[in-house]
Write a protein that holds these residues in place. Structure first.
Motif, PDB file in Angstrom:
ATOM      1  N   LYS A 140       0.428  -0.803   0.147  1.00  0.00           N
ATOM      2  CA  LYS A 140      -0.104  -0.233  -0.016  1.00  0.00           C
ATOM      3  C   LYS A 140       0.818   1.194   0.114  1.00  0.00           C
ATOM      4  O   LYS A 140       1.758   1.196  -0.155  1.00  0.00           O
ATOM      5  CB  LYS A 140      -0.877   0.348   1.747  1.00  0.00           C
ATOM      6  CG  LYS A 140      -2.076  -1.052   0.891  1.00  0.00           C
ATOM      7  CD  LYS A 140      -3.381  -0.826   2.782  1.00  0.00           C
ATOM      8  CE  LYS A 140      -3.786  -1.877   2.842  1.00  0.00           C
ATOM      9  NZ  LYS A 140      -4.288  -1.675   4.107  1.00  0.00           N
ATOM     10  N   SER A 141       0.151   2.211  -0.195  1.00  0.00           N
ATOM     11  CA  SER A 141       0.838   3.461  -0.482  1.00  0.00           C
ATOM     12  C   SER A 141       0.969   4.017   1.512  1.00  0.00           C
ATOM     13  O   SER A 141       0.494   3.871   2.402  1.00  0.00           O
ATOM     14  CB  SER A 141       0.447   4.595  -0.672  1.00  0.00           C
ATOM     15  OG  SER A 141      -0.025   4.571  -1.949  1.00  0.00           O
ATOM     16  N   LYS A 247       6.699   2.461   1.116  1.00  0.00           N
ATOM     17  CA  LYS A 247       6.094   3.405   0.095  1.00  0.00           C
ATOM     18  C   LYS A 247       5.696   4.467   0.113  1.00  0.00           C
ATOM     19  O   LYS A 247       4.899   4.951   0.770  1.00  0.00           O
ATOM     20  CB  LYS A 247       5.594   2.093  -0.782  1.00  0.00           C
ATOM     21  CG  LYS A 247       4.937   1.888  -2.155  1.00  0.00           C
ATOM     22  CD  LYS A 247       4.222   1.254  -3.151  1.00  0.00           C
ATOM     23  CE  LYS A 247       3.758   1.320  -4.332  1.00  0.00           C
ATOM     24  NZ  LYS A 247       3.189   0.160  -4.291  1.00  0.00           N
ATOM     25  N   ARG A 249       3.307   7.489   0.289  1.00  0.00           N
ATOM     26  CA  ARG A 249       2.401   7.933   0.203  1.00  0.00           C
ATOM     27  C   ARG A 249       2.003   9.143  -0.807  1.00  0.00           C
ATOM     28  O   ARG A 249       2.792   9.907  -1.769  1.00  0.00           O
ATOM     29  CB  ARG A 249       1.772   8.187   1.457  1.00  0.00           C
ATOM     30  CG  ARG A 249       1.976   7.412   2.707  1.00  0.00           C
ATOM     31  CD  ARG A 249       1.442   8.943   3.685  1.00  0.00           C
ATOM     32  NE  ARG A 249       1.990   7.729   5.007  1.00  0.00           N
ATOM     33  CZ  ARG A 249       0.868   7.015   5.523  1.00  0.00           C
ATOM     34  NH1 ARG A 249      -0.160   6.363   4.560  1.00  0.00           N
ATOM     35  NH2 ARG A 249       1.752   6.017   6.232  1.00  0.00           N
TER      36      ARG A 249
END
Length: 249
Positions: A140-141, A247, A249
């Motif tokens: 996921k972000s 990762k 956002r």
């Protein structure tokens, strides 16, 4: 493409490895796992987690004890997964047989993930950039990746042995061919265990090239106060490299 290795289903290797882990006194337990888990702050509560190279499911059960919402464990070894399923009674933990190299082809419920973790598995993977690229897609972000590998100082030479004097005293750990990345055919319980040597530079830049932001790098060592002298040799050269990344956002 190199053949995917499944040395953990070799009966001799499996029995040796399982006996080692059951003692709870190996390097995994004393150094690697405490360091790896130190990077999982502030909490695992409510997280959807993917464990690549989950083995006997130890981390999956630990994560659920820490209130993770779900854990999906993937491992290439059917023997390891059979054992993991036998000792795990939790519908929020799912074990899937598969190789990290084939992650792109796997249908995994509940993706993307808040956290992807891998303990001492990625040095068995030939194509590290491809693996990290696919892992990044599954995050996921704001999601995190935390993984450990055998330290490149250890994997540079296939022998992976201390140089000893005639009396058996460990003199130094030889490092050579450090820049020559690629497979190393080693002996660990059985002959011809293939580990892929790559430099620290490659491990770090692979994360950056996949668009991840590095948040921490660890080379864990025994406590200086450790009473047992057998652990002090691991302060002379680092056995593990641990990296954490996020990762954006």
């Amino acid at each position: 493409m190199p053949k995917i290795q499944n040395i953990y289903d070799d009966p001799t290797f499996h029995d040796g490895y399982r006996s080692l882990r059951q003692t709870g006194t190996g390097l995994n337990d004393v150094l690697e796992q405490p360091a790896l888990r130190s990077l999982l702050t502030p909490s695992l509560k409510g997280l959807a987690i993917l464990d690549l190279g989950c083995g006997f499911g130890d981390f999956a059960r630990y994560a659920r004890q820490q209130q993770a919402a779900s854990v999906t464990g993937i491992d290439v070894s059917s023997k390891m997964l059979d054992a993991a399923r036998h000792i795990t009674n939790d519908p929020a933990i799912v074990f899937i047989q598969g190789a990290i190299e084939n992650l792109a082809d796997m249908e995994i419920a509940g993706k993307p993930f808040d956290l992807i973790i891998s303990s001492l598995a990625l040095h068995y993977v030939a194509d590290y950039p491809a693996a990290i690229g696919e892992i990044s897609k599954r995050l996921k972000s704001g999601g995190r990746l935390v993984f450990s590998v055998e330290h490149p100082i250890c994997t540079a030479l296939a022998a992976q042995k201390w140089y000893q004097d005639d009396a058996g005293n460990k003199q130094f750990w030889p490092v050579d061919h450090y820049r020559d990345e690629g497979p190393r055919h080693t002996h660990w319980f059985v002959d011809d265990v293939i580990k892929y040597h790559r430099t620290v530079e490659t491990y770090v830049n692979g994360l950056l090239d996949a668009g991840l932001q590095i948040t921490r790098l660890l080379e864990p060592e025994p406590l200086k106060e450790a009473a047992d002298a057998k652990w002090q040799k691991h302060r002379r050269r680092p056995p593990f490299l641990i990296l954490a990344a996020e990762k954006p956002r």
